[in-house]
Design a protein around this motif. Structure first.
Motif, PDB file in Angstrom:
ATOM      1  N   SER A 123      15.529  18.493  75.089  1.00  0.00           N
ATOM      2  CA  SER A 123      16.658  19.126  75.796  1.00  0.00           C
ATOM      3  C   SER A 123      16.416  20.568  76.189  1.00  0.00           C
ATOM      4  CB  SER A 123      17.920  19.084  74.912  1.00  0.00           C
ATOM      5  OG  SER A 123      18.403  17.784  74.777  1.00  0.00           O
ATOM      6  N   GLY A 124      15.354  21.168  75.725  1.00  0.00           N
ATOM      7  CA  GLY A 124      15.122  22.573  76.053  1.00  0.00           C
ATOM      8  C   GLY A 124      14.623  22.751  77.473  1.00  0.00           C
ATOM      9  N   ALA A 125      14.657  23.990  77.938  1.00  0.00           N
ATOM     10  CA  ALA A 125      14.150  24.289  79.277  1.00  0.00           C
ATOM     11  C   ALA A 125      12.622  24.239  79.271  1.00  0.00           C
ATOM     12  CB  ALA A 125      14.635  25.668  79.701  1.00  0.00           C
ATOM     13  N   GLY A 182      14.406  28.334  63.607  1.00  0.00           N
ATOM     14  CA  GLY A 182      15.156  29.241  64.487  1.00  0.00           C
ATOM     15  C   GLY A 182      14.722  29.166  65.942  1.00  0.00           C
ATOM     16  N   ARG A 183      13.947  28.182  66.281  1.00  0.00           N
ATOM     17  CA  ARG A 183      13.532  27.940  67.666  1.00  0.00           C
ATOM     18  C   ARG A 183      13.555  26.440  67.891  1.00  0.00           C
ATOM     19  NH1 ARG A 183      10.252  32.506  69.186  1.00  0.00           N
ATOM     20  NH2 ARG A 183       9.020  33.219  67.430  1.00  0.00           N
ATOM     21  N   ARG A 184      13.748  26.077  69.143  1.00  0.00           N
ATOM     22  CA  ARG A 184      13.699  24.672  69.523  1.00  0.00           C
ATOM     23  C   ARG A 184      12.238  24.270  69.667  1.00  0.00           C
ATOM     24  NH1 ARG A 184      17.612  21.703  73.031  1.00  0.00           N
ATOM     25  NH2 ARG A 184      18.912  23.556  73.231  1.00  0.00           N
ATOM     26  N   THR A 233      10.469  34.141  64.229  1.00  0.00           N
ATOM     27  CA  THR A 233      11.774  33.647  63.741  1.00  0.00           C
ATOM     28  C   THR A 233      11.642  32.812  62.469  1.00  0.00           C
ATOM     29  OG1 THR A 233      11.612  31.711  65.200  1.00  0.00           O
ATOM     30  CG2 THR A 233      12.794  33.602  66.050  1.00  0.00           C
ATOM     31  N   ARG A 271      16.746  37.503  63.878  1.00  0.00           N
ATOM     32  CA  ARG A 271      15.740  36.796  64.685  1.00  0.00           C
ATOM     33  C   ARG A 271      15.715  37.281  66.137  1.00  0.00           C
ATOM     34  NH1 ARG A 271      16.635  30.729  62.047  1.00  0.00           N
ATOM     35  NH2 ARG A 271      15.014  30.979  60.441  1.00  0.00           N
ATOM     36  N   ARG A 330      22.650  17.397  77.133  1.00  0.00           N
ATOM     37  CA  ARG A 330      21.575  18.106  76.416  1.00  0.00           C
ATOM     38  C   ARG A 330      22.012  18.443  74.999  1.00  0.00           C
ATOM     39  NH1 ARG A 330      18.506  21.385  80.920  1.00  0.00           N
ATOM     40  NH2 ARG A 330      17.681  22.573  79.172  1.00  0.00           N
ATOM     41  N   VAL A 331      21.068  18.328  74.081  1.00  0.00           N
ATOM     42  CA  VAL A 331      21.365  18.652  72.683  1.00  0.00           C
ATOM     43  C   VAL A 331      21.428  20.167  72.509  1.00  0.00           C
ATOM     44  CG1 VAL A 331      20.496  18.559  70.322  1.00  0.00           C
ATOM     45  CG2 VAL A 331      20.291  16.550  71.822  1.00  0.00           C
ATOM     46  N   ARG A 371       4.376  30.858  75.768  1.00  0.00           N
ATOM     47  CA  ARG A 371       3.622  31.822  74.951  1.00  0.00           C
ATOM     48  C   ARG A 371       3.439  31.252  73.534  1.00  0.00           C
ATOM     49  NH1 ARG A 371       6.735  35.633  72.043  1.00  0.00           N
ATOM     50  NH2 ARG A 371       8.856  34.874  71.881  1.00  0.00           N
ATOM     51  N   ILE A 376       5.999  25.491  69.117  1.00  0.00           N
ATOM     52  CA  ILE A 376       6.421  24.890  67.848  1.00  0.00           C
ATOM     53  C   ILE A 376       6.382  23.378  67.995  1.00  0.00           C
ATOM     54  CG2 ILE A 376       8.365  24.635  66.239  1.00  0.00           C
ATOM     55  CD1 ILE A 376       7.215  27.471  66.210  1.00  0.00           C
ATOM     56  N   ARG A 403      15.362  14.300  70.720  1.00  0.00           N
ATOM     57  CA  ARG A 403      16.248  14.695  71.814  1.00  0.00           C
ATOM     58  C   ARG A 403      16.416  16.216  71.860  1.00  0.00           C
ATOM     59  NH1 ARG A 403      21.762  11.621  71.762  1.00  0.00           N
ATOM     60  NH2 ARG A 403      21.911  12.682  73.767  1.00  0.00           N
ATOM     61  N   TYR A 404      16.476  16.847  70.694  1.00  0.00           N
ATOM     62  CA  TYR A 404      16.606  18.314  70.634  1.00  0.00           C
ATOM     63  C   TYR A 404      15.407  18.970  71.315  1.00  0.00           C
ATOM     64  CZ  TYR A 404      17.295  22.941  68.424  1.00  0.00           C
ATOM     65  OH  TYR A 404      17.480  24.286  68.181  1.00  0.00           O
ATOM     66  N   ALA A 424       3.967  32.066  70.469  1.00  0.00           N
ATOM     67  CA  ALA A 424       5.034  32.088  69.451  1.00  0.00           C
ATOM     68  C   ALA A 424       6.048  30.955  69.644  1.00  0.00           C
ATOM     69  CB  ALA A 424       5.757  33.434  69.461  1.00  0.00           C
TER      70      ALA A 424
END
Lengths: 306, 306
Positions: free
Chosen positions: A249-251, A227-229, B182, B171, B200-201, A35, A40, A245-246, A37
């Protein structure tokens, strides 16, 4: 219209990876849909969005500031590291290393309000030119990246800068040049102090480090400011590896890109040996971390705006 | 359509000041015109956007967290200040004062990733209700303020929260409840640390204060996160005075608003005596600083959403 997007990117793996990623995350019927929002994107600045050779723009700006300061206090010309800056002594600058060199510079920007600093920076950008590229520093940005920022925005992304550069120097030009507003610029920062001057509140820049926004600190500042990956991250040095890497690493679907400066003809060719911001680990382990390497030589049809 | 805007605001000086201000700064032919990028509005949260009585929502959340933690470590029930939180002992909480009470709570939120904390907070908000208002905490927001946030957004403003509350707790609901993403939430923060867990980070919350976002620190955090002086600021306590003065001190048209809780019938009536966030100096000197006082009793036709 993916065919018309990113005209300064050559048709190749990097351009295809970007368009494929953006197409998937913006298609509501695709399992990788994200979505708006959550769309990022975070970009390093020096060496990723604009040229950082032979040294980062912050140092050219600092030399001009130091010249002005040395007129009032000539002893600066004899004190290191200011002497090195004033004498364009790259060897001493390189020996300081990235963080120490930047920190020394940040301290010379203290003692004025944020708004005063902004005015000085804007004035400098209006006339200063890159000594080797012979164009204003604000035209030493990369045309393919301007197109990428536009393309992401048009697809509902919010673009952030996350750079080791001084937050206020970047804010002085990021909106006009990149279309990125001040609140989407994260950088190294010195602290500010609330002061009342002639009855008006001013935020005074003081000579105390807030954070040096490099390596793992980039991810800490992303956590604090955004505040979000991020789902997309773009860098060019080992200082960006933690951020890349950050993001990866998210889904869900993720894209991490690393610009490799391998084009001595149109820009500069460097990686491991650039003392102010080396690229070693991120390049050697890009595949391990799922990072796509962008070759300036292969992937960019144009480098600078005409 | 100013006549139809802000329906839960009574026609009176506060509503008129808001509409007059917004009309002026959005009219390109008016000398007070402000371009959209500069239309930054900052809002305190506790007591400004939602109810903060008999104590801030963060403390209700902390009690629930402490109950969960005390099941694993019963010694928490005997250690202050946790004992006071668990026993709903308001007197001890008030004696701690605002910063110490909040800081103690923040430390109990450490030891998990930001994403884990977010999930716990969202789960709590989904079921927890305010003991006196008998409605979910996320419905203890003020209807007139929801309308004001919408009205500002519709007029090209970017709304930010700048609150003493924990940045990650806000948030977890600000986007859904206020429409504030956020990255536009600034609050008190503990530090995070980059960790690699199972390859994972993750950003781990650690028990170390980043900043306590109150009083002058609010203006420092505005400078750091936003990088522009707000043209509109809204608060309700002495903790907001620095931010209100900062907004008012800029050049051009400015609006600073202070909510006075004077409506014991529909909400609560308090100011000087509220130990967790007193309103004394800002109320006594509102006129000196050009701050408009909003009376809940006089200016709001409705307080809570139906």
């Amino acid at each position: 219209m993916p065919e018309q997007s990113l005209p300064s990117w050559n048709d190749g793996p990097a351009r295809r990876a970007i368009i494929d990623f953006v197409t998937r995350v913006t298609d509501p019927s695709h399992p990788d849909f994200v979505r708006p929002a959550e769309r990022i994107a975070t970009f390093d600045n020096d060496g990723t969005l604009w040229c950082e050779q032979p040294k980062q723009t912050q140092f050219f700006f600092a030399e001009a500031r130091l010249e002005a300061l040395a007129e009032k206090d000539p002893s600066l010309r004899e004190r290191q590291p200011f002497k090195a800056f004033l004498e364009h002594d790259l060897k001493t600058l390189f020996n300081l290393g990235k963080q120490a060199a930047f920190e020394a510079v940040f301290m010379t920007h203290a003692g004025m309000t944020i708004e005063e600093f902004n005015a000085i920076a804007k004035e400098w950008f209006a006339t200063a030119t890159h000594p080797q590229l012979h164009r204003p520093f604000t035209r030493c940005v990369y045309q393919p990246q301007l197109e990428l920022l536009d393309y992401l925005r048009a697809n509902g992304f919010k673009n952030f800068i996350v750079s080791g550069g001084g937050i206020e120097l970047m804010r002085a030009f990021a909106e006009e040049v990149y279309g990125i507003p001040t609140e989407q610029v994260i950088g190294s920062s010195t602290r500010t102090r609330f002061e009342v001057i002639d009855g008006r509140v001013q935020m005074m820049k003081i000579a105390e480090l807030g954070s040096f926004d490099d390596r793992e600190v980039k991810t800490e500042n992303i956590a604090l400011h955004i505040g979000r990956r991020p789902i997309l991250a773009f860098g060019n040095s080992d200082g960006d590896l933690a951020m890349l890497r950050y993001a990866k690493s998210g889904a869900g679907a993720r894209l991490a890109l690393l610009l490799h400066h391998d084009d001595a003809e149109r820009e500069f060719a460097y990686d491991r040996e650039f003392r102010l911001s080396p690229l070693v680990e991120a390049l050697d382990h890009a595949a391990d971390f799922g990072i796509d390497v962008v070759s300036m030589k292969r992937d960019w049809a144009t480098v600078f705006p005409t």
